[in-house]
Design an enzyme around this catalytic site. Structure first.
Site, PDB file in Angstrom:
ATOM      1  N   ASN A 111      35.990  33.821  41.621  1.00 49.32           N
ATOM      2  CA  ASN A 111      35.389  34.927  40.861  1.00 49.32           C
ATOM      3  C   ASN A 111      36.061  35.028  39.493  1.00 49.32           C
ATOM      4  O   ASN A 111      37.215  34.628  39.332  1.00 49.32           O
ATOM      5  CB  ASN A 111      35.583  36.247  41.616  1.00 49.32           C
ATOM      6  CG  ASN A 111      34.904  37.420  40.917  1.00 49.32           C
ATOM      7  OD1 ASN A 111      33.752  37.344  40.513  1.00 49.32           O
ATOM      8  ND2 ASN A 111      35.625  38.519  40.753  1.00 49.32           N
ATOM      9  N   HIS A 113      36.862  37.990  36.489  1.00 45.18           N
ATOM     10  CA  HIS A 113      36.909  39.444  36.347  1.00 45.18           C
ATOM     11  C   HIS A 113      37.439  39.809  34.963  1.00 45.18           C
ATOM     12  O   HIS A 113      38.416  39.200  34.497  1.00 45.18           O
ATOM     13  CB  HIS A 113      37.820  40.039  37.422  1.00 45.18           C
ATOM     14  CG  HIS A 113      37.907  41.533  37.373  1.00 45.18           C
ATOM     15  ND1 HIS A 113      36.877  42.347  37.777  1.00 45.18           N
ATOM     16  CD2 HIS A 113      38.906  42.346  36.942  1.00 45.18           C
ATOM     17  CE1 HIS A 113      37.246  43.619  37.594  1.00 45.18           C
ATOM     18  NE2 HIS A 113      38.455  43.634  37.096  1.00 45.18           N
ATOM     19  N   ASP A 145      38.983  37.114  48.239  1.00 46.60           N
ATOM     20  CA  ASP A 145      39.228  37.546  49.610  1.00 46.60           C
ATOM     21  C   ASP A 145      38.380  38.789  49.876  1.00 46.60           C
ATOM     22  O   ASP A 145      37.481  39.119  49.098  1.00 46.60           O
ATOM     23  CB  ASP A 145      40.715  37.762  49.884  1.00 46.60           C
ATOM     24  CG  ASP A 145      41.335  38.855  49.027  1.00 46.60           C
ATOM     25  OD1 ASP A 145      40.590  39.666  48.429  1.00 46.60           O
ATOM     26  OD2 ASP A 145      42.582  38.917  48.949  1.00 46.60           O
TER      27      ASP A 145
END
Length: 209
Positions: A111, A113, A145
């Site tokens: 991911n 961010h 996670d």
């Protein structure tokens, strides 16, 4: 030459990080991976249009079309798994994923961010950074996670906050960094250049011992 890793990208919106990844794959002969699927929780996401324009398969699974969240996540995971990805990239995907999805690709879901984690987790990171009054923020690429913006960090880069910044101007400068940092990290993962050691992600040459 080794077979390129298969990459699935999940998007919820316009897909600018998806486009940066597609551009990097096209520009780098040694990238190590190829995007084989773009999937979304929003059937009308512009990111799906980008994928179709590039001749990439698409899937969409809307949460409202399923009786509960777990059945939706199972359907999404099944749709992604059908394309046999080695790496899954969340590029502006705005849903939290659980073990239902993540257990299928352990340490292979990435991911990006828009903050220097662990600061300013969640969906309003740029707004929160401005409200807090920080003079430096940035972006983070991390493994995913079950917690929000919590997994082991692969790379971070700082972005200075200007005195006259608003959300749009600051976010634009952060995104410019994301568009470079995310493809670099995805390429490293595709080429098996990363070693996960607890909360630390290292290159093999930097592995302790």
């Amino acid at each position: 030459m080794s077979t390129p890793a298969r990459i699935a990208v999940l998007v919820s919106g316009s897909g600018t990080n998806l486009q940066a990844l597609l551009d990097a794959v096209a520009a780098q002969d040694d990238f190590g991976g190829e995007v084989v699927l773009v999937a979304s929780d929003r059937p009308g996401a512009t990111g799906l249009d980008r994928a179709r324009a590039a001749g990439i398969a698409t899937e969409s699974r809307a949460l409202d079309d399923h009786p509960d969240r777990q059945s939706w996540e199972t359907a999404l995971a099944d749709a992604v798994a059908a394309h046999r990805p080695d790496v899954v990239v969340l590029a502006g995907f705005m849903r939290l994923l659980t073990t239902t999805f993540l257990s299928r690709w352990p340490d292979r879901v990435v991911n990006v961010h828009p903050s220097l984690l662990p600061a300013f987790r969640g969906a309003h990171a740029v707004d929160d950074a401005l409200a807090y009054g920080v003079t430096v923020t940035g972006c983070t690429v991390h493994l995913v996670d079950e917690l929000v913006d919590h997994g082991p960090i692969i790379a971070q880069e700082a972005v200075r906050v200007a005195p006259d910044d608003d959300v749009d101007s600051l976010h634009a400068r952060i995104q410019a960094v994301e568009h470079r940092l995310l493809p670099a990290c995805v390429g490293a993962l595709c080429r098996d250049e990363l070693v996960v050691d607890g909360r630390h992600v290292r290159t093999p040459s930097a592995r302790p011992g």
